[in-house]
Structures are given as C-alpha cells and as structure tokens.
Design a protein around this motif. Structure first.
Motif, PDB file in Angstrom:
ATOM      1  N   ALA A 191       0.549  -1.012  -0.177  1.00 10.93           N
ATOM      2  CA  ALA A 191      -0.006   0.290   0.266  1.00 10.93           C
ATOM      3  C   ALA A 191       0.441   1.476  -0.390  1.00 10.93           C
ATOM      4  O   ALA A 191       0.279   2.029  -0.544  1.00 10.93           O
ATOM      5  N   ASP A 192       1.999   1.525   1.301  1.00 10.46           N
ATOM      6  CA  ASP A 192       2.893   2.465   0.756  1.00 10.46           C
ATOM      7  C   ASP A 192       3.383   2.557  -0.266  1.00 10.46           C
ATOM      8  O   ASP A 192       3.889   3.663  -1.179  1.00 10.46           O
ATOM      9  N   THR A 193       3.857   2.040  -0.895  1.00  7.59           N
ATOM     10  CA  THR A 193       4.712   1.651  -2.035  1.00  7.59           C
ATOM     11  C   THR A 193       4.052   2.139  -3.652  1.00  7.59           C
ATOM     12  O   THR A 193       4.066   2.818  -3.964  1.00  7.59           O
ATOM     13  N   VAL A 194       2.395   1.418  -3.811  1.00  5.15           N
ATOM     14  CA  VAL A 194       2.170   2.418  -4.538  1.00  5.15           C
ATOM     15  C   VAL A 194       1.196   3.228  -4.477  1.00  5.15           C
ATOM     16  O   VAL A 194       1.539   4.239  -5.770  1.00  5.15           O
ATOM     17  N   PHE A 196       3.457   5.415  -3.382  1.00  5.55           N
ATOM     18  CA  PHE A 196       4.609   6.358  -3.092  1.00  5.55           C
ATOM     19  C   PHE A 196       4.846   6.524  -4.938  1.00  5.55           C
ATOM     20  O   PHE A 196       5.797   7.780  -5.117  1.00  5.55           O
ATOM     21  N   LEU A 197       4.295   5.655  -5.179  1.00  8.21           N
ATOM     22  CA  LEU A 197       4.686   5.496  -6.711  1.00  8.21           C
ATOM     23  C   LEU A 197       3.829   6.670  -7.328  1.00  8.21           C
ATOM     24  O   LEU A 197       4.453   6.793  -8.059  1.00  8.21           O
ATOM     25  N   LEU A 198       2.367   6.566  -7.128  1.00 12.62           N
ATOM     26  CA  LEU A 198       1.834   6.893  -8.094  1.00 12.62           C
ATOM     27  C   LEU A 198       1.521   8.395  -7.269  1.00 12.62           C
ATOM     28  O   LEU A 198       0.499   8.765  -8.180  1.00 12.62           O
ATOM     29  N   GLN A 199       1.208   8.749  -6.053  1.00 11.66           N
ATOM     30  CA  GLN A 199       1.024   9.697  -5.512  1.00 11.66           C
ATOM     31  C   GLN A 199      -0.304  10.038  -5.485  1.00 11.66           C
ATOM     32  O   GLN A 199      -0.908  10.727  -5.420  1.00 11.66           O
ATOM     33  N   GLU A 200      -0.958   9.326  -5.359  1.00 11.02           N
ATOM     34  CA  GLU A 200      -2.101   8.948  -4.870  1.00 11.02           C
ATOM     35  C   GLU A 200      -2.631   8.287  -3.902  1.00 11.02           C
ATOM     36  O   GLU A 200      -2.392   6.946  -3.807  1.00 11.02           O
ATOM     37  N   ASP A 201      -4.043   7.872  -3.280  1.00 11.91           N
ATOM     38  CA  ASP A 201      -4.474   7.212  -2.725  1.00 11.91           C
ATOM     39  C   ASP A 201      -5.804   5.917  -2.806  1.00 11.91           C
ATOM     40  O   ASP A 201      -6.247   6.962  -3.537  1.00 11.91           O
ATOM     41  N   ASP A 314       1.603   9.171   6.177  1.00 15.38           N
ATOM     42  CA  ASP A 314       1.401   8.206   5.469  1.00 15.38           C
ATOM     43  C   ASP A 314       1.647   6.304   5.506  1.00 15.38           C
ATOM     44  O   ASP A 314       0.724   4.996   5.170  1.00 15.38           O
ATOM     45  N   GLY A 315       1.618   6.521   7.013  1.00 12.81           N
ATOM     46  CA  GLY A 315       1.641   4.982   8.030  1.00 12.81           C
ATOM     47  C   GLY A 315      -0.013   5.007   8.125  1.00 12.81           C
ATOM     48  O   GLY A 315       0.057   3.677   8.026  1.00 12.81           O
ATOM     49  N   ALA A 316      -0.209   6.030   8.489  1.00 16.44           N
ATOM     50  CA  ALA A 316      -2.300   5.410   8.866  1.00 16.44           C
ATOM     51  C   ALA A 316      -3.115   5.224   7.066  1.00 16.44           C
ATOM     52  O   ALA A 316      -3.851   4.387   7.320  1.00 16.44           O
ATOM     53  N   LYS A 317      -2.753   6.360   6.331  1.00 14.76           N
ATOM     54  CA  LYS A 317      -2.997   6.062   5.000  1.00 14.76           C
ATOM     55  C   LYS A 317      -2.790   4.374   4.609  1.00 14.76           C
ATOM     56  O   LYS A 317      -4.008   3.469   4.666  1.00 14.76           O
ATOM     57  N   SER A 318      -1.580   4.363   4.655  1.00 16.95           N
ATOM     58  CA  SER A 318      -0.865   2.608   4.764  1.00 16.95           C
ATOM     59  C   SER A 318      -1.682   1.373   5.402  1.00 16.95           C
ATOM     60  O   SER A 318      -2.370   0.259   4.537  1.00 16.95           O
ATOM     61  N   LEU A 319      -1.882   1.778   6.490  1.00 17.06           N
ATOM     62  CA  LEU A 319      -2.728   0.707   7.649  1.00 17.06           C
ATOM     63  C   LEU A 319      -4.124   0.917   6.636  1.00 17.06           C
ATOM     64  O   LEU A 319      -4.864  -0.435   6.407  1.00 17.06           O
ATOM     65  N   MET A 320      -4.772   1.634   6.225  1.00 15.00           N
ATOM     66  CA  MET A 320      -6.251   1.646   5.903  1.00 15.00           C
ATOM     67  C   MET A 320      -6.409   1.180   4.903  1.00 15.00           C
ATOM     68  O   MET A 320      -7.585   0.220   4.765  1.00 15.00           O
ATOM     69  N   VAL A 321      -5.548   0.998   4.028  1.00 13.51           N
ATOM     70  CA  VAL A 321      -5.573  -0.167   2.844  1.00 13.51           C
ATOM     71  C   VAL A 321      -5.426  -1.267   3.088  1.00 13.51           C
ATOM     72  O   VAL A 321      -6.262  -2.253   2.639  1.00 13.51           O
ATOM     73  N   THR A 331     -15.394 -10.009   4.544  1.00 10.93           N
ATOM     74  CA  THR A 331     -16.742  -9.696   3.598  1.00 10.93           C
ATOM     75  C   THR A 331     -17.802 -10.308   2.277  1.00 10.93           C
ATOM     76  O   THR A 331     -18.905 -10.699   1.828  1.00 10.93           O
ATOM     77  N   GLY A 332     -16.570 -10.510   1.875  1.00  9.60           N
ATOM     78  CA  GLY A 332     -16.362 -10.965  -0.101  1.00  9.60           C
ATOM     79  C   GLY A 332     -17.147  -9.511  -0.644  1.00  9.60           C
ATOM     80  O   GLY A 332     -17.811  -9.846  -1.851  1.00  9.60           O
ATOM     81  N   ALA A 333     -16.991  -8.403  -0.091  1.00 10.56           N
ATOM     82  CA  ALA A 333     -17.380  -6.983  -0.783  1.00 10.56           C
ATOM     83  C   ALA A 333     -16.933  -6.179  -0.981  1.00 10.56           C
ATOM     84  O   ALA A 333     -15.370  -6.121  -0.100  1.00 10.56           O
ATOM     85  N   ARG A 334     -17.048  -5.389  -1.662  1.00  7.03           N
ATOM     86  CA  ARG A 334     -15.964  -4.207  -1.930  1.00  7.03           C
ATOM     87  C   ARG A 334     -15.804  -3.149  -0.545  1.00  7.03           C
ATOM     88  O   ARG A 334     -16.844  -3.075  -0.346  1.00  7.03           O
ATOM     89  N   GLN A 335     -14.636  -3.136  -0.553  1.00 10.83           N
ATOM     90  CA  GLN A 335     -14.586  -1.973   0.643  1.00 10.83           C
ATOM     91  C   GLN A 335     -13.727  -0.331  -0.367  1.00 10.83           C
ATOM     92  O   GLN A 335     -12.951  -0.130  -0.921  1.00 10.83           O
ATOM     93  N   THR A 336     -15.162   0.723   0.239  1.00 10.28           N
ATOM     94  CA  THR A 336     -14.409   1.765  -0.022  1.00 10.28           C
ATOM     95  C   THR A 336     -13.827   2.489   1.187  1.00 10.28           C
ATOM     96  O   THR A 336     -14.310   2.253   2.669  1.00 10.28           O
ATOM     97  N   ILE A 337     -12.580   2.882   1.088  1.00 11.09           N
ATOM     98  CA  ILE A 337     -11.690   3.853   2.212  1.00 11.09           C
ATOM     99  C   ILE A 337     -12.207   4.644   2.326  1.00 11.09           C
ATOM    100  O   ILE A 337     -11.639   5.708   0.910  1.00 11.09           O
ATOM    101  N   ASN A 338     -12.433   4.883   3.516  1.00 13.58           N
ATOM    102  CA  ASN A 338     -12.543   6.582   3.809  1.00 13.58           C
ATOM    103  C   ASN A 338     -11.552   7.145   4.935  1.00 13.58           C
ATOM    104  O   ASN A 338     -11.164   7.052   5.921  1.00 13.58           O
TER     105      ASN A 338
END
Length: 343
Positions: A191-194, A196-201, A314-321, A331-338
């Motif tokens: 998650a952190d790598t993505v 960092f590379l793409l500069q988006e969440d 950065d650490g908090a957002k990667s944890l959320m992902v 759950t087998g369901a898509r998760q939207t990240i807030n």
C-alpha cells in the motif's frame, strides 16, 4: 559510510529487541554523524541484556518508562509486535520523544489517527519505517513515472510473495491479536509503495485471502485489486509461502512499461528494465543502504523540521488500505476507503 544528519546529534532508545533492530537499525543509526543507541528495552530481561551485549549498547531495561525518562534520549525506534505500537508511541510522544515506528503504524485507523494528532500537538516527528520507498530502485521507478516516460499509467502490479524466513516466523503466523498475518506484514508495505509511486490514495479494494501452508489462525496469502482516482488499476499479491519466486513491480503505461525484479527487499537489490517502442533498456539506480537512508531522512526531519521519508500520515493511510483489504476478503464485498481527517 558515515552520513550527514544536518548537525543533529540524535540519541536513540530501541523499544523492542527485534531482529530488524539487530540486523539493520543499530548500524543504520550509528552510520549517522554522532548517531548513538543509548537504550534497548524488551519485555524479557534476558533478551534485553543479550541484545545490549551483542550490540555494545550501554543501557538496557524491561521498563519503557525508565528509558523515556532519560533526558538524553531524543528519539525512539519501535519494533515490537504490532499491538504494542500504539501504546508505546503514545508514551514516547507524551515524553516529548521523536518516534520512528515499524509498520504497520497501529492496529486500526482510530489508533493511527490519534498517534498522528498527538505527535502534531506535541511538536515531535512521527515516522513509519516503510523502508521500500527509501530504496534507490523505488525512487528510480517513481522518477520514470513522474517524468512522463511511461505516458499515462494504466496499471501497476506488485508481487510480494516470498518464503517467510525461519527467524521471522512465530507470531506473524499464529497470533491475530498481535497483528499476525500477511496483510499487516506485507500488504501494508505494498500500500505504501503504490501511494509513493503513483502519489495518490486507493479509493476501494476487492480481495481474497488463503491459508496455504504456514498460517494458523491468520492468512498467509492475499490477492487484491484496487481502484485509483486516476483510473489506474492495481493488483497486489502477498504471501509467506512461496519459496521459488521473486518479488517485483510492473508499471504499465501508454508509452512504456517498467519491469522491476527483486526490489521488494531489505537490501538494495534488483534490476529494473524500461520497455518502449525504442526497445528494452536497463535503468540504473542508487544502491545505497536502505535503512541508512530512512534514518538519515528521519534525523534531518528532527533537525530541520523537514519531512521524514514516510510520515505518520503515510503510515496511517497505508494501514487503512491494508485493513480494507482484510475486510474485503472477510466480507466478500468491495470496501471503499474513507481516510477521514488524516492529512
């Protein structure tokens, strides 16, 4: 090689006598100008004593409070099991110490948000040891993306399936309450790598997990697909059970593709190739020691209020992902990240 740290003589306490602390972090700290490890703390006295003797550290203890009361200590490095990151970081922040914490930053988003807020209020640096973004290989891939060499990025594939070394087994494979499982260990790195590379969440994820031979009560393999605001697609694969593969990153754009092999590592290893209509060519990168770069950036942040390589945010957002991947698989369901107010 000794590194400059902006004129700041930082003395450290190690909270956790971990393998990574012994193999990498003690030498990385001492590689800085006047970098010093003053304490090591472990819940087991014999482990703390043995670690201190092996690494020539003057003071050891089983008491976190004793180390934090030492006014000479300016920073702590936390490398305990995951469930202890939050209380140890909050104690250190409360004592006015700068904090470099192992990933994941915490066990859940609420803890992570509180840590980020507390550090900001206390005026101390909070950073996370997402060491991969400090690797020359990852910086080279990001430079290719940001330069426009790939055109518009269409997709990114990370394969972080490895064979967990014997000395790292234990709680990672059988203790969910301590944060065990491949998601909290490796997906959070991806998650952190993505980011960092793409500069988006990442916006949302779908996922599946499996227990494929090593996990006992926790997942040892995971695959997930993430949606990004730019429209790029991300596929992330992590495992503890693959003895004959290699890690890597592929980034595919409208003008070129990047193929990086062996770069998801603790050492500055691997090979990067750029493929376009002009042909295939190897991309060179800085092979400097990775953890030395992490500490150098951290101590520069302490000295000059600059930003460490990976901030608490950065650490908090990667944890959320990572938590979203876990919930999607459960759950087998898509998760939207807030991401809420994490900034």
């Amino acid at each position: 090689m000794e590194r400059s740290n902006g004129g700041q003589n930082v003395k450290w306490a190690l909270l956790g006598a971990s393998t990574i602390a012994g193999q990498y972090m003690v030498s990385a700290i001492r590689a800085q100008t006047d970098g010093a490890v003053r304490w090591v703390v472990s819940g087991k006295a014999e482990r703390a004593r043995a670690f201190a003797q092996a690494h020539r550290i003057e003071r050891w203890s089983t008491s976190v409070e004793e180390a934090l009361e030492d006014q000479a200590v300016q920073a702590v490095y936390i490398s305990t099991t995951n469930e202890k990151h939050y209380p140890l970081a909050m104690a250190a922040i409360g004592a006015g110490k700068h904090v470099l914490c192992e990933k994941p930053l915490a066990m859940d988003a609420a803890e992570a948000a509180e840590m980020v807020s507390a550090a900001r209020s206390a005026g101390v640096t909070l950073a996370v040891n997402h060491h991969l973004r400090s690797a020359g290989s990852h910086k080279a891939i990001r430079a290719l993306i940001t330069s426009g060499a790939l055109g518009r990025v269409l997709s990114l594939r990370l394969f972080h399936a490895v064979h967990l070394p014997e000395h790292l087994r234990g709680w990672r494979l059988d203790n969910p309450s301590a944060g065990g499982g491949v998601i909290m260990d490796l997906t959070v790195h991806n998650a952190d790598t993505v980011r960092f590379l793409l500069q988006e969440d990442p916006e949302s994820v779908i996922a599946e997990t499996a227990t494929s031979g090593m996990g006992a009560g926790v997942e040892d393999s995971a695959m997930s697909v993430w949606t990004m605001p730019s429209g790029a697609m991300v596929f992330s694969h992590e495992s503890f059970t693959h003895p004959f593969t290699e890690s890597g990153i592929e980034v595919h754009g409208t003008q070129a593709s990047v193929f990086a092999r062996g770069v998801m590592a603790q050492e500055p290893l691997g090979r990067i190739e750029l493929v376009s209509k002009q042909g295939r060519g190897e991309i060179s990168f800085d092979a400097a020691e990775i953890y030395g770069s992490v500490i150098e950036d951290f101590q520069s942040a302490v000295a000059r209020r600059a930003s460490p390589a990976a901030t608490g945010t950065d650490g908090a957002k990667s944890l959320m992902v990572a938590r979203a991947v876990h919930d999607a698989a459960r759950t087998g369901a898509r998760q939207t990240i807030n991401y809420g107010e994490i900034e």
